[in-house]
Design a protein around this motif. Structure first.
Motif, PDB file in Angstrom:
ATOM      1  N   PHE A  56     -15.489  19.468  76.880  1.00 19.07           N
ATOM      2  CA  PHE A  56     -15.060  20.728  76.707  1.00 19.07           C
ATOM      3  C   PHE A  56     -14.549  21.334  75.276  1.00 19.07           C
ATOM      4  N   THR A  57     -13.611  20.719  75.066  1.00 16.37           N
ATOM      5  CA  THR A  57     -13.004  20.910  73.761  1.00 16.37           C
ATOM      6  C   THR A  57     -13.662  20.472  72.559  1.00 16.37           C
ATOM      7  N   LEU A 117     -18.888  20.538  83.645  1.00 16.72           N
ATOM      8  CA  LEU A 117     -19.796  19.824  82.691  1.00 16.72           C
ATOM      9  C   LEU A 117     -20.930  19.477  82.870  1.00 16.72           C
ATOM     10  N   ALA A 118     -21.311  19.324  84.172  1.00 18.49           N
ATOM     11  CA  ALA A 118     -22.748  19.293  84.626  1.00 18.49           C
ATOM     12  C   ALA A 118     -23.598  20.429  84.337  1.00 18.49           C
ATOM     13  N   SER A 119     -22.972  21.582  84.674  1.00 20.85           N
ATOM     14  CA  SER A 119     -23.914  22.899  84.501  1.00 20.85           C
ATOM     15  C   SER A 119     -24.300  22.803  82.834  1.00 20.85           C
ATOM     16  N   MET A 120     -23.153  22.264  81.962  1.00 23.78           N
ATOM     17  CA  MET A 120     -23.529  22.575  80.405  1.00 23.78           C
ATOM     18  C   MET A 120     -24.546  21.686  80.231  1.00 23.78           C
ATOM     19  N   ALA A 121     -24.427  20.351  81.046  1.00 23.40           N
ATOM     20  CA  ALA A 121     -25.434  19.201  80.471  1.00 23.40           C
ATOM     21  C   ALA A 121     -26.894  19.557  80.949  1.00 23.40           C
ATOM     22  N   ALA A 122     -26.897  20.583  82.091  1.00 23.13           N
ATOM     23  CA  ALA A 122     -28.225  20.876  82.427  1.00 23.13           C
ATOM     24  C   ALA A 122     -28.704  22.185  81.637  1.00 23.13           C
ATOM     25  N   ALA A 171     -18.898  28.511  86.773  1.00 18.70           N
ATOM     26  CA  ALA A 171     -18.432  27.197  87.042  1.00 18.70           C
ATOM     27  C   ALA A 171     -17.124  27.133  86.174  1.00 18.70           C
ATOM     28  N   SER A 172     -17.132  27.635  85.032  1.00 21.80           N
ATOM     29  CA  SER A 172     -15.739  27.550  84.501  1.00 21.80           C
ATOM     30  C   SER A 172     -14.654  28.244  85.095  1.00 21.80           C
ATOM     31  N   LEU A 177     -22.310  15.150  78.147  1.00 22.24           N
ATOM     32  CA  LEU A 177     -21.460  15.949  79.092  1.00 22.24           C
ATOM     33  C   LEU A 177     -22.026  15.416  80.552  1.00 22.24           C
ATOM     34  N   ALA A 178     -23.149  14.915  80.801  1.00 25.51           N
ATOM     35  CA  ALA A 178     -23.303  14.471  82.033  1.00 25.51           C
ATOM     36  C   ALA A 178     -22.697  13.075  82.463  1.00 25.51           C
ATOM     37  N   GLY A 179     -22.446  12.305  81.235  1.00 29.29           N
ATOM     38  CA  GLY A 179     -21.678  11.167  81.430  1.00 29.29           C
ATOM     39  C   GLY A 179     -20.146  11.484  81.948  1.00 29.29           C
ATOM     40  N   CYS A 180     -19.565  12.599  81.262  1.00 25.70           N
ATOM     41  CA  CYS A 180     -18.301  13.042  81.490  1.00 25.70           C
ATOM     42  C   CYS A 180     -17.951  13.450  82.861  1.00 25.70           C
ATOM     43  N   ALA A 181     -18.999  14.203  83.382  1.00 24.40           N
ATOM     44  CA  ALA A 181     -19.062  14.789  84.778  1.00 24.40           C
ATOM     45  C   ALA A 181     -19.113  13.508  85.578  1.00 24.40           C
ATOM     46  N   ALA A 182     -20.019  12.669  85.503  1.00 21.75           N
ATOM     47  CA  ALA A 182     -19.873  11.619  86.435  1.00 21.75           C
ATOM     48  C   ALA A 182     -18.582  10.651  86.317  1.00 21.75           C
TER      49      ALA A 182
END
Length: 429
Positions: A244-245, A304-309, A319-320, A382-387
């Motif tokens: 995010f940052t 984070l997953a929404s941003m990745a998508a 989501a935020s 971003l997807a990795g961070c969500a996982a």
């Protein structure tokens, strides 16, 4: 619910030191919620590289980590409001200078990075002292409503800050945001000068700083629930810092239609979620703190997953908001639990140790986020961070001490409890 609201309002009305503390901390939040966007877009305007933003963020985090343990020791030894005022003064001057350099076109990556490091080091003194100071202003049974009211005020500021930052950056210069951040810190420091409540704890015997550091570390290590939850916080805060940052502003520029303005809307949605979570903590204090603190990582992962998508701005904003609600509900409950369970004379040291451990992974993730994004793409990182956030929550919930962790002491909202709460509040005036 009406009784809870009435007792909380009475607490704020009768305790003038708590009112001043809340106003001063709100001014602090008005500055801190705008600072990341101002610094990020100022750096991106210099060379546009995600790696540069990640490097500067990492430098600031390392400075924060290096200073925090000492800050905790000093906050247990010295008047906490003096430490807070000094911290705000340094932050205000360094942020104001950063803004002036950007506005005049004199800023460089190195100058902004150096001032960001100074700001982070000064800010490290704020949280340990502020948490200990609040615990001295109210009684144990008033900690939950006091923290909730404090977060409501801070959340209102968090709505205004990011939206204002996005608008000013889109129409003008990020330097004005950095200048505003400096002014907010100075205002906060001046307001904290009016909070004259002496600390309730006066140590009978003082030891060397090294020994007191070890005492704080031992008190932290002896609490399994604190170790596990701090480790979870280390993972989630690292994912937040990287996703995010660091990568958020870059994602906004590359994948959102209105860039900085859309990012400001998403940040303000997060602030709206903070209010929802604060009100929830005030009206419906949770009974299963361990379950709550683990589940709070899931909305962050959703964001984070929404941003990745590459979801639409409105979906990411929702989501935020959910992430903000979970974050502040977790913060109110967890802070109140720490303030109840940890002796006042050790509170700043233990929370500083927890803050250091909880922030230890953030510099690593922030440093890697930029190069990884340049190599494999922002969305994949971003997807990795969500996982990682989801996996950490599941691991923490598997620990029995965490899973069965109960609630901090709830305020007594009976007639006798309200009378005692009011009398205790008047006693610190």
């Amino acid at each position: 619910m009406r009784k809870r609201l009435g007792a909380a309002a009475k607490l704020m009305r009768r305790n003038r030191h708590l009112r001043r503390y809340t106003a001063a901390r709100t001014a602090f939040v008005l500055g801190t919620t705008t600072a990341p966007a101002g610094l990020a877009f100022a750096l991106l305007a210099e060379d546009g590289a995600a790696a540069t933003l990640g490097l500067v963020t990492t430098i600031g985090l390392l400075a924060y980590l290096a200073v925090t343990p000492i800050a905790g020791v000093l906050a247990d030894r010295l008047p906490r409001h003096c430490i807070i005022v000094a911290s705000q003064l340094v932050c205000g001057l360094s942020q104001g200078l950063s803004g002036a350099l950007v506005i005049t076109g004199s800023a460089t990556t190195w100058s902004l990075g150096g001032l960001a490091m100074l700001t982070a080091a000064a800010a490290a003194f704020f949280q340990p002292a502020a948490k200990g100071m609040l615990a001295a202003l109210v009684t144990l049974d008033a900690l939950v409503p006091a923290n909730a009211l404090l977060q409501i005020a801070a959340s209102l500021a968090a709505i205004i800050g990011p939206a204002t930052a996005g608008l000013v950056i889109a129409l003008g210069s990020p330097g004005w945001i950095l200048a505003w951040t400096g002014a907010a810190h100075l205002l906060s420091g001046a307001m904290f000068l009016t909070v004259r409540r002496p600390d309730a704890h006066t140590p009978d015997q003082r030891h060397g700083i090294g020994r007191e550091l070890l005492e704080g570390l031992s008190a932290f290590a002896n609490r399994r629930w604190l170790r596990v939850l701090t480790s979870l916080h280390a993972l989630t805060s690292a994912c937040w810092s990287a996703g995010f940052t660091v990568l958020g502003p870059l994602f906004a520029l590359r994948h959102l239609e209105d860039g900085a303005l859309s990012w400001g809307i998403i940040g303000s949605a997060f602030g709206a979620g903070l209010i929802i979570g604060s009100v929830t903590a005030l009206l419906l204090p949770p009974s299963r703190i361990g379950m709550l603190l683990c589940a709070a990582a899931l909305p962050e992962a959703l964001l984070l997953a929404s941003m990745a998508a590459a979801a639409p701005t409105w979906w990411i904003a929702i989501a935020s908001a959910l992430a903000g609600a979970a974050a502040t509900l977790k913060l109110v409950s967890y802070t109140s639990l720490q303030q109840r369970e940890i002796p006042h004379g050790q509170l700043s040291r233990v929370t500083a140790t927890a803050s250091t451990v909880g922030s230890a992974l953030a510099p690593v993730f922030s440093a890697l986020a930029g190069p990884l994004a340049d190599a494999v793409g922002v969305r994949l990182v971003l997807a990795g961070c969500a996982a990682i956030a989801v996996t950490g929550a599941a691991a923490a919930f598997s620990v029995r001490d965490v899973r069965h962790l109960g609630a901090p002491a709830s305020p007594d909202f009976s007639r006798e409890g309200q009378a005692r709460l009011v009398m205790d509040s008047v006693s610190v005036r």
